[in-house]
Design an enzyme around this catalytic site. Structure first.
Site, mmCIF file in Angstrom:
data_model
loop_
_atom_site.group_PDB
_atom_site.id
_atom_site.type_symbol
_atom_site.label_atom_id
_atom_site.label_comp_id
_atom_site.label_asym_id
_atom_site.label_seq_id
_atom_site.Cartn_x
_atom_site.Cartn_y
_atom_site.Cartn_z
ATOM 1 N N ASP A 53 0.841 -1.192 0.000
ATOM 2 C CA ASP A 53 0.000 0.000 0.000
ATOM 3 C C ASP A 53 0.880 1.247 0.000
ATOM 4 O OD1 ASP A 53 -1.803 2.016 0.391
ATOM 5 O OD2 ASP A 53 -2.438 1.386 2.394
ATOM 6 N N GLU A 132 31.575 8.881 4.168
ATOM 7 C CA GLU A 132 32.210 8.835 5.484
ATOM 8 C C GLU A 132 31.157 9.179 6.550
ATOM 9 O OE1 GLU A 132 35.614 11.415 5.533
ATOM 10 O OE2 GLU A 132 36.338 10.713 3.589
ATOM 11 N N GLU A 134 29.218 9.521 10.018
ATOM 12 C CA GLU A 134 29.524 9.601 11.452
ATOM 13 C C GLU A 134 28.247 9.410 12.258
ATOM 14 O OE1 GLU A 134 33.154 12.853 10.870
ATOM 15 O OE2 GLU A 134 31.174 13.526 11.517
ATOM 16 N N GLU A 189 35.617 9.557 16.723
ATOM 17 C CA GLU A 189 35.652 10.885 16.122
ATOM 18 C C GLU A 189 35.966 11.942 17.177
ATOM 19 O OE1 GLU A 189 35.701 13.067 13.852
ATOM 20 O OE2 GLU A 189 35.891 11.718 12.140
ATOM 21 N N GLU A 196 33.187 6.977 13.609
ATOM 22 C CA GLU A 196 33.152 6.938 12.146
ATOM 23 C C GLU A 196 33.657 5.584 11.673
ATOM 24 O OE1 GLU A 196 35.586 8.964 8.472
ATOM 25 O OE2 GLU A 196 34.782 10.344 9.988
ATOM 26 N N HIS A 245 30.777 13.113 4.816
ATOM 27 C CA HIS A 245 31.531 13.612 3.676
ATOM 28 C C HIS A 245 31.365 12.648 2.508
ATOM 29 C CE1 HIS A 245 34.439 15.649 6.752
ATOM 30 N NE2 HIS A 245 33.236 16.190 6.747
ATOM 31 N N ARG A 316 40.420 22.509 5.056
ATOM 32 C CA ARG A 316 39.223 21.749 5.415
ATOM 33 C C ARG A 316 38.047 22.640 5.835
ATOM 34 N NH1 ARG A 316 40.278 16.068 6.507
ATOM 35 N NH2 ARG A 316 42.454 15.640 6.049
ATOM 36 N N GLU A 333 35.708 15.945 -2.667
ATOM 37 C CA GLU A 333 35.052 15.653 -1.386
ATOM 38 C C GLU A 333 34.087 16.790 -1.033
ATOM 39 O OE1 GLU A 333 36.470 14.284 3.051
ATOM 40 O OE2 GLU A 333 37.389 16.083 2.217
ATOM 41 N N ARG A 335 31.821 18.245 1.701
ATOM 42 C CA ARG A 335 31.894 18.067 3.142
ATOM 43 C C ARG A 335 30.630 18.508 3.894
ATOM 44 N NH1 ARG A 335 36.888 17.409 5.199
ATOM 45 N NH2 ARG A 335 36.505 18.735 7.009
#
Length: 444
Positions: A53, A132, A134, A189, A196, A245, A316, A333, A335
């Site tokens: 359904d 990645e 977490e 982490e 992670e 990430h 970063r 990447e 982030r």
């Protein structure tokens, strides 16, 4: 990923004493759903004749058009290792079809397939994802409900006895490996109680299936340890939130389309155009990659989560980082994505944004190698660095204005996703929160 035939599945089910099969799929909000059938119904399921359904699933269909069909993807067959006591339980991830035998446009997995077909029309053969994810581990109370008591006071890369989640995390890894995952790393982490586990990249559809399976395994094994695992982006004030990430790459016939030894940073023109597309549409796709009210408590300066639209090969703090690996491992990447995101929808909007950059030969701005967190607003404006949306409401407004990202979701998913998220924002906006009472009850 293993390739299975119908006969393989029937044989394995018998050899491994499988008694029940979960026909699994994902709704628009990213929640895993399933219809569990006894092994006696396996042939019917493999014939694509199992109905459910659809009107009872978030964002699917109205009650007057509720019948939907489950088409199992045979390559997603896996037996859950922790279910051995009275006969095992296996799982098949399914695509959703209409009774007329057409792919259902509200199925996030089918929608990602549509974007992958668009990618192939541009001459690319693979879109790979290395996620990645977490998560936090909290203790359960005597009633089995989650508390706000963390399971440890560990920090980045800490070991037992500081990291009391180590045994739980190790058991999660063992279960995942038994299910065919190739685990690359597992560690504590930055925040207390935060963990992670990274697994090997795969084509985007397989990787999204793996993310959903990963979440299920993490929550299941954590509970066996008396813990509650949450992928909520920011469960605690004052510490880092949980991200996911996403390492992205496009391939042509086994060659990484992002790699070029003759260019600066060894990044191809295709990679730069892809980066430019991601940056151009970042504010619009954020509603999808960061889909909850809580997501925007993570996207603030000072906790390693990006909140500025920029890129760098070293830094970063921006939205996009280019990891140092080259050759087949060359990747972009992103982030900002958090683990509350529906992975199928997140990959659809990220791929569409990147492809738009390639189609229109967009040029990215210069990389920003300074720490953006310490730049003031005037300095960011001088560098052309925009802010990501600060709330879910802002993100939804940006989403609705961006034709490229709208087309990545399709009319059905867009309508139901926005409706659900606007309701969520309105509920949050009109709620009176404890912070407000703490601030104002005595003052006024």
């Amino acid at each position: 990923m293993s390739k299975f035939t119908r006969e393989d599945i029937k044989r394995l089910a018998k050899e491994e004493n499988v008694k029940f099969i979960r026909l699994q799929f994902t709704d628009i909000l990213g929640t895993i759903k399933n219809v569990e059938i006894p092994i006696s119904q396996l042939d019917k399921a493999l014939d694509n004749k199992m109905m459910f359904d659809g009107s009872s699933i978030e964002g699917f269909v109205r009650i007057e058009e509720s019948d939907m069909l489950l088409y199992p993807d045979l390559d997603t067959w896996v037996v859950f290792p922790w279910t051995a006591e009275k006969g095992k339980v296996a799982r098949l991830i399914c695509d959703i079809y209409t009774p007329e035998g057409k792919p259902f446009e509200g199925d996030p997995r089918n929608n990602l397939r549509r974007l992958l077909d668009e990618m192939k029309e541009l001459g690319f053969t693979n879109f790979n994802l290395g996620p990645e994810p977490e998560f936090f581990l909290f203790k359960l109370d005597q009633a089995g409900e989650p508390t706000l008591e963390l399971n440890d006071k560990g920090g980045y890369f800490d070991l037992a006895p500081t990291d009391l989640g180590e045994n739980c995390r190790r058991d999660i890894v063992l279960e995942l490996e038994e299910m065919g995952f190739e685990i690359e790393a597992s560690h504590h982490e930055v925040a207390p109680g935060q963990h992670e586990i990274d697994f090997k990249y795969a084509d985007a559809l397989t990787a999204c299936d793996q993310i959903q399976t990963f979440k299920l395994v993490v929550k299941t094994i954590a509970r066996k340890h008396g813990l509650h695992a949450t992928f909520m982006p920011k469960p605690l004030f004052g510490v880092n939130g949980s991200g996911m990430h996403c390492n992205l790459s496009l391939f042509r016939n086994g060659e990484n389309a992002f790699y070029d030894t003759s260019s600066e940073l060894e990044l191809s023109e295709t990679a730069r155009q892809f980066i430019a597309g991601i940056l151009k549409h970042a504010s619009a796709f954020t509603a999808v990659t960061n889909p909850t009210v809580n997501s925007y408590k993570r996207l603030v300066p000072g906790y390693e989560a990006p909140c500025y639209v920029a890129w760098s090969a070293r830094n970063r703090s921006p939205l996009i980082r280019i990891p140092a690996s080259r050759g087949l491992s060359t990747r972009v990447e992103v982030r900002s994505v958090d683990p509350a995101a529906n992975p199928y929808l997140a990959m659809a909007v990220l791929l569409k944004a990147g492809l738009d950059g390639i189609k229109n030969k967009l040029t990215p701005p210069a990389p920003v190698d300074r720490n953006i967190y310490v730049m003031n607003k005037e300095e960011r404006e001088a560098e052309g660095i925009d802010d990501l949306p600060a709330t879910l409401a802002q993100a939804l407004d940006q989403l609705k204005k961006d034709e490229v990202i709208v087309s990545a979701l399709g009319e059905h998913i867009l309508e139901h996703f926005v409706e659900a998220k606007e309701i969520e924002w309105d509920m949050f906006r009109t709620q009176v929160h404890p912070w407000e009472r703490e601030q104002y009850m005595s003052m006024y």
